[in-house]
Design an enzyme around this catalytic site. Structure first.
Site, mmCIF file in Angstrom:
data_model
loop_
_atom_site.group_PDB
_atom_site.id
_atom_site.type_symbol
_atom_site.label_atom_id
_atom_site.label_comp_id
_atom_site.label_asym_id
_atom_site.label_seq_id
_atom_site.Cartn_x
_atom_site.Cartn_y
_atom_site.Cartn_z
ATOM 1 N N ALA A 7 0.957 -1.325 0.264
ATOM 2 C CA ALA A 7 -0.165 0.071 -0.156
ATOM 3 C C ALA A 7 1.192 1.017 0.044
ATOM 4 C CB ALA A 7 -0.602 -0.334 1.469
ATOM 5 N N ALA A 8 1.317 1.686 -1.116
ATOM 6 C CA ALA A 8 3.101 2.074 -1.071
ATOM 7 C C ALA A 8 2.496 3.768 -1.091
ATOM 8 C CB ALA A 8 3.588 1.456 -2.226
ATOM 9 N N GLY A 9 0.726 3.991 -1.439
ATOM 10 C CA GLY A 9 0.822 5.809 -1.693
ATOM 11 C C GLY A 9 1.157 6.279 -0.467
ATOM 12 N N GLY A 36 4.418 7.663 -0.989
ATOM 13 C CA GLY A 36 5.723 6.595 -1.545
ATOM 14 C C GLY A 36 6.710 6.733 -0.871
ATOM 15 N N GLY A 37 6.807 7.808 -0.004
ATOM 16 C CA GLY A 37 7.724 7.895 0.747
ATOM 17 C C GLY A 37 9.006 6.326 1.450
ATOM 18 N N LYS A 38 7.412 5.690 1.736
ATOM 19 C CA LYS A 38 9.089 4.141 2.010
ATOM 20 C C LYS A 38 9.265 3.496 1.183
ATOM 21 C CE LYS A 38 6.682 3.353 6.611
ATOM 22 N NZ LYS A 38 5.839 4.945 6.655
ATOM 23 N N CYS A 69 1.006 4.389 10.625
ATOM 24 C CA CYS A 69 1.511 5.618 12.222
ATOM 25 C C CYS A 69 0.295 6.323 12.726
ATOM 26 C CB CYS A 69 1.158 6.815 10.344
ATOM 27 S SG CYS A 69 1.727 8.336 11.043
#
Length: 466
Positions: A285-287, A289-291, A402
């Site tokens: 669940a990449a959005g 995109g930080g990680k 988070c």
């Protein structure tokens, strides 16, 4: 007559033209931000930078607009209680634009170094220009009453006594909804002193933290551009002031803006030894995109390849901007198109309430209520199941939120791991030597008041042969 001065008719005295109030761009930007959050449910951290650029606000004006906008959004509950004590009408009965302007004025009076007379006059001028003459007189009367006391003097008047209602006392004193105060107290084991420190930290302005994506930028490069080397992450630097986008490495995508805890939980996943191959990584669940940006850079250095996925096309587009070598797809992580047991490492930064990022997203505390938890925790379980299915035996999954809420963290992990029987919980703290104060394990928890980062939860799970 000769020798005498001729007298003409006396002219009437010249009438002074009414002075138009001067437009205060910083306060107007802050006011427009409050209105957009209320009317359009706008995201302050996304909208304000664009507003500042479009209006040409820089330096002190930009800093003032940011402080007034974000500070007022953080303090809404406290400020509304004080407005109610100084007004003949409840805040919810006031015209919304007037109420937002009053909140802006109260923040200036009670939480900044702006002189009281300047705070009152500037707010009254704002109301006169943006709301009307009559409301400006009302604002003047309310704000003058507010100015009679400091914030420390107002709090015992408007907040319940801690001995009678601890949660209510903390909620009003630190401007958090009751349900969030309860959740944070639970996550901290009921420790009142720690909870107060955390709530206070939520109301502080966070550092802007940069990440130098390895192999593409260095921390030395960021320091040379005006940043300061960070305390923990080997790839992080703090930017004391200025626009991150003005730094060449950030503008070119070789570096980015990313919280230090976010960097460290991604690095922890890369540090766990895996048996067998280590070439296929997945960010489920990449959005936004930080990680993924950091994982993509580390993977490239190791000869691995990252697949980054998000269910929302606009979030997947943001991921594409953060990565260089990764493949990015739009896909539902709960019903993925890839094969089971196809990946060596899987990152799941699960959608959550975001209670750990209240410093950066000042209005987030007012956006959700406890009624959102059942739907979110059900989604978190489905995604963790999918992540566990996607990793091969011997591979590892990072489950990250988070949020420190127990229902989104420990309860989800232990429920899924307990039902499956093929997941071994690792001690996440072993892979984070840069940080202490992460808790008793096996999970790792970052906190604003302990680490100066977002509150972030990490569980590391190895899939065993079933």
């Amino acid at each position: 007559m000769t020798g005498q001065r001729r007298r003409g008719r006396a002219r009437p005295p010249r009438q002074a033209e009414p002075r138009r109030p001067v437009r205060d761009e910083a306060r107007n930007a802050a006011f427009d931000l409050l209105r957009a959050v209320r009317e359009r449910d706008a995201y302050a951290n996304l909208l304000l930078p664009r507003m500042l650029r479009e209006r040409g606000l820089t330096g002190r004006d930009a800093a003032l607009a940011t402080e007034l906008g974000y500070g007022t959004l953080r303090g809404l509950l406290t400020y509304d209680r004080i407005i109610a004590a100084c007004s003949d009408r409840a805040p919810e009965r006031l015209d919304p634009p007037l109420l937002d302007a009053l909140r802006l004025g109260v923040h200036q009076l009670l939480a900044t170094r702006i002189p009281p007379h300047a705070a009152v006059s500037a707010t009254v001028a704002l109301v006169r220009r943006r709301v009307g003459e009559g409301p400006s007189r009302y604002a003047n009367a309310v704000l003058r009453r507010v100015a009679h006391r400091s914030l420390e003097e107002w709090l015992p008047i408007v907040a319940p006594a801690a001995e009678e209602d601890l949660v209510g006392h903390l909620a009003v004193t630190h401007s958090h909804p009751r349900w969030i105060v309860t959740a944070l107290l639970d996550a901290l084991g009921g420790d009142r002193a720690e909870a107060e420190a955390l709530l206070a930290a939520d109301n502080e302005r966070p550092l802007v933290t940069l990440v130098a994506r390895p192999g593409r930028a260095t921390v030395d490069e960021l320091v040379a551009a005006g940043a300061e080397r960070a305390r923990r992450s080997p790839y992080a630097a703090y930017l004391p002031e200025g626009d991150p986008a003005a730094i060449p490495a950030v503008a070119e995508g070789r570096a980015g803006v990313q919280d230090e805890a976010s960097q460290l939980v991604a690095l922890a996943l890369t540090r766990v030894p895996v048996t067998g191959p280590d070439a296929r990584w997945l960010d489920l669940a990449a959005g936004p995109g930080g990680k993924a940006g950091l994982l993509d850079a580390v993977a490239a250095q190791r000869g691995a390849r990252l697949l980054a996925s998000d269910v929302q096309p606009h979030r997947a587009a943001l991921v594409r901007q953060a990565v260089r070598d990764a493949a990015v797809v739009v896909a539902d992580g709960t019903a993925p198109a890839w094969r089971e047991a196809a990946f060596d490492r899987v990152m799941l930064d699960a959608p959550c309430t975001g209670l750990g990022a209240l410093r950066r997203r000042p209005e987030a505390r007012w956006r959700r209520g406890p009624e959102s938890l059942p739907e979110l925790t059900a989604l978190q379980r489905r995604l963790l199941e999918a992540a566990a299915d996607a990793v091969r035996p011997g591979g590892v999954v990072a489950y990250v939120t988070c949020s420190p809420h127990l229902a989104e963290t420990v309860v989800v992990v232990e429920d899924v791991a307990g039902r499956r029987g093929d997941l071994e919980t690792l001690d996440a703290r072993e892979y984070l030597p840069e940080a202490d104060g992460l808790g008793d394990g096996p999970y790792a928890r970052f906190w604003p008041h302990r680490h100066g980062t977002d509150a972030m939860f990490l569980a590391l799970l190895r899939r065993t042969a079933s």
